[in-house]
Write an enzyme that holds these catalytic residues in place. Sequence first.
Site, PDB file in Angstrom:
ATOM      1  N   THR A  72       0.836  -1.204   0.000  1.00  0.00           N
ATOM      2  CA  THR A  72       0.000   0.000   0.000  1.00  0.00           C
ATOM      3  C   THR A  72       0.869   1.252   0.000  1.00  0.00           C
ATOM      4  O   THR A  72       0.636   2.192  -0.788  1.00  0.00           O
ATOM      5  CB  THR A  72      -0.936  -0.013   1.230  1.00  0.00           C
ATOM      6  OG1 THR A  72      -1.730  -1.207   1.172  1.00  0.00           O
ATOM      7  CG2 THR A  72      -1.832   1.201   1.269  1.00  0.00           C
ATOM      8  N   SER A 200       5.563  -6.492  -2.060  1.00  0.00           N
ATOM      9  CA  SER A 200       5.193  -6.561  -0.640  1.00  0.00           C
ATOM     10  C   SER A 200       5.646  -7.911  -0.082  1.00  0.00           C
ATOM     11  O   SER A 200       5.291  -8.963  -0.615  1.00  0.00           O
ATOM     12  CB  SER A 200       3.677  -6.418  -0.501  1.00  0.00           C
ATOM     13  OG  SER A 200       3.293  -6.639   0.833  1.00  0.00           O
ATOM     14  N   CYS A 326     -17.973  -7.659   2.754  1.00  0.00           N
ATOM     15  CA  CYS A 326     -19.236  -7.620   3.482  1.00  0.00           C
ATOM     16  C   CYS A 326     -19.234  -6.383   4.350  1.00  0.00           C
ATOM     17  O   CYS A 326     -18.467  -6.293   5.302  1.00  0.00           O
ATOM     18  CB  CYS A 326     -19.355  -8.872   4.347  1.00  0.00           C
ATOM     19  SG  CYS A 326     -20.995  -9.115   4.989  1.00  0.00           S
TER      20      CYS A 326
HETATM   21  C1  LIG Z   1      -2.353  -6.230  -5.849  1.00  0.00           C
HETATM   22  C2  LIG Z   1      -2.124  -5.734  -4.472  1.00  0.00           C
HETATM   23  N1  LIG Z   1      -1.596  -4.508  -4.283  1.00  0.00           N
HETATM   24  C3  LIG Z   1      -1.360  -4.007  -3.067  1.00  0.00           C
HETATM   25  C4  LIG Z   1      -1.658  -4.730  -1.933  1.00  0.00           C
HETATM   26  C5  LIG Z   1      -1.389  -4.122  -0.604  1.00  0.00           C
HETATM   27  O1  LIG Z   1      -0.218  -4.655  -0.046  1.00  0.00           O
HETATM   28  P1  LIG Z   1       0.059  -4.537   1.547  1.00  0.00           P
HETATM   29  O2  LIG Z   1      -0.874  -5.499   2.197  1.00  0.00           O
HETATM   30  O3  LIG Z   1       1.495  -4.941   1.684  1.00  0.00           O
HETATM   31  O4  LIG Z   1      -0.174  -3.132   1.920  1.00  0.00           O
HETATM   32  C6  LIG Z   1      -2.228  -5.999  -2.067  1.00  0.00           C
HETATM   33  C7  LIG Z   1      -2.623  -6.780  -0.872  1.00  0.00           C
HETATM   34  O5  LIG Z   1      -3.573  -7.534  -0.903  1.00  0.00           O
HETATM   35  C8  LIG Z   1      -2.459  -6.511  -3.364  1.00  0.00           C
HETATM   36  O6  LIG Z   1      -3.000  -7.726  -3.556  1.00  0.00           O
END
Ligand SMILES: Cc1ncc(COP(=O)(O)O)c(C=O)c1O
Length: 384
Positions: A72, A200, A326
């Site tokens: 994120t 990540s 949900c």
């Molecule tokens: C495609 C994608 N982008 C970004 C993220 C966010 O990553 P983080 O959980 O490390 O913040 C996720 C997490 O599910 C993801 O699947």
Amino acid sequence: MARAYFDHNATTPPAAEVVEAVARALSEDFGNASSVHHFGQRAKALLDDARTAIGQLIGAEPAEIVFTSGGTESDNLALRGAAEALEATGRRHIITTSIEHEAVLNTVKALAKRGWTATLLPVDATGVVAPASLAAAITRETAILSVMHANNEIGTIQPIADLAAIAHEHGALMHTDAVQSAGKIPVDVRALGVDLLTVSAHKFNGPKGAGALWIRRGTRLVATMTGGKHERNRRGGTENVPGIAGMGVAARLAKNKLATDAPRIAALRDRLEAGILAAVAGTLVNGARDARVPNTSNISFDGVEAESLLIALDLEGFAVSTGSACSSGTLEPSHVLRAMNLPSHRTQNSIRFSLGSGNTEEQVDSLIAKLPGVVSKLRSLVRR
Ligand SMILES: Cc1ncc(COP(=O)(O)O)c(C=O)c1O
């Protein structure tokens, strides 16, 4: 009860070597990586090693990697940081897709509130973006294109290199969110032709709260986390040394195991998918079946509410996921399946099975054996 975990796109269990590396860094290498003394230099050595490992995982120079708190934050730094740097050029158009993760979609929405124009590219019925739709949408005003490498709900892989070529022809920067591809398929920043790439750690058996943004040398980017001169002035804040050390170990393991793990996991996924389609009537696979990461299968179950199926499977010891969120008692259909123009019932009756290196044939066969009974029970409740 024996439990089986089929939700690796949400998060993965840290590898034993990762747990060990995190624990060691917490207890023995507690120094601040910016400190000049022995303790600081030991912590810095862990960061350097992890930077090399992440670089090797994605084909990048260590100096181009910035550590963050996860996917994120990397997406935010890529988009907000590039937007702020490029505003001076007068270009204020950003293009992304309708199937991105919220980390990108909501960041683009925030930029739109700041006067940026945003275009969401559509996907076809298999969940793939057509380069032609980008060619039609891109203009000389376009500053940034952000398209995910692999989708978290359906696993489809986007034609990133083709899209990046179009972006560059128009003088735009290209970001890709590779959170769901790194460690699952080969990821090479040069072959993809992008300028910014997000990873990540917790999606490839690393710890949560650690991630990285790869920034091609020479790319203009303004730090969004302002503070000290950490990460070559691109991300202020004392680095999370244990998390980053764990991410480095996870990156090395992922790279070393990729050639053997990817086909093994793909075979398990295909066994699960074929088994479900054969054992349960009224089931369909969502999304492209070839251009897909090896671990993901998203399946619609006619006449069943996804959330009820998830809970019923959890009671049987199987952890899966739905794309629908949900909220306040109502089921929000998955924005990804909606973007694929699936009929509305299919956007609410789909389950994501995402596998990982710990899954076994026995677990897959046991899930296939349990599903018909669980589904027919739920269907009979709906019919009453
Ligand atoms: C495609 C994608 N982008 C970004 C993220 C966010 O990553 P983080 O959980 O490390 O913040 C996720 C997490 O599910 C993801 O699947």
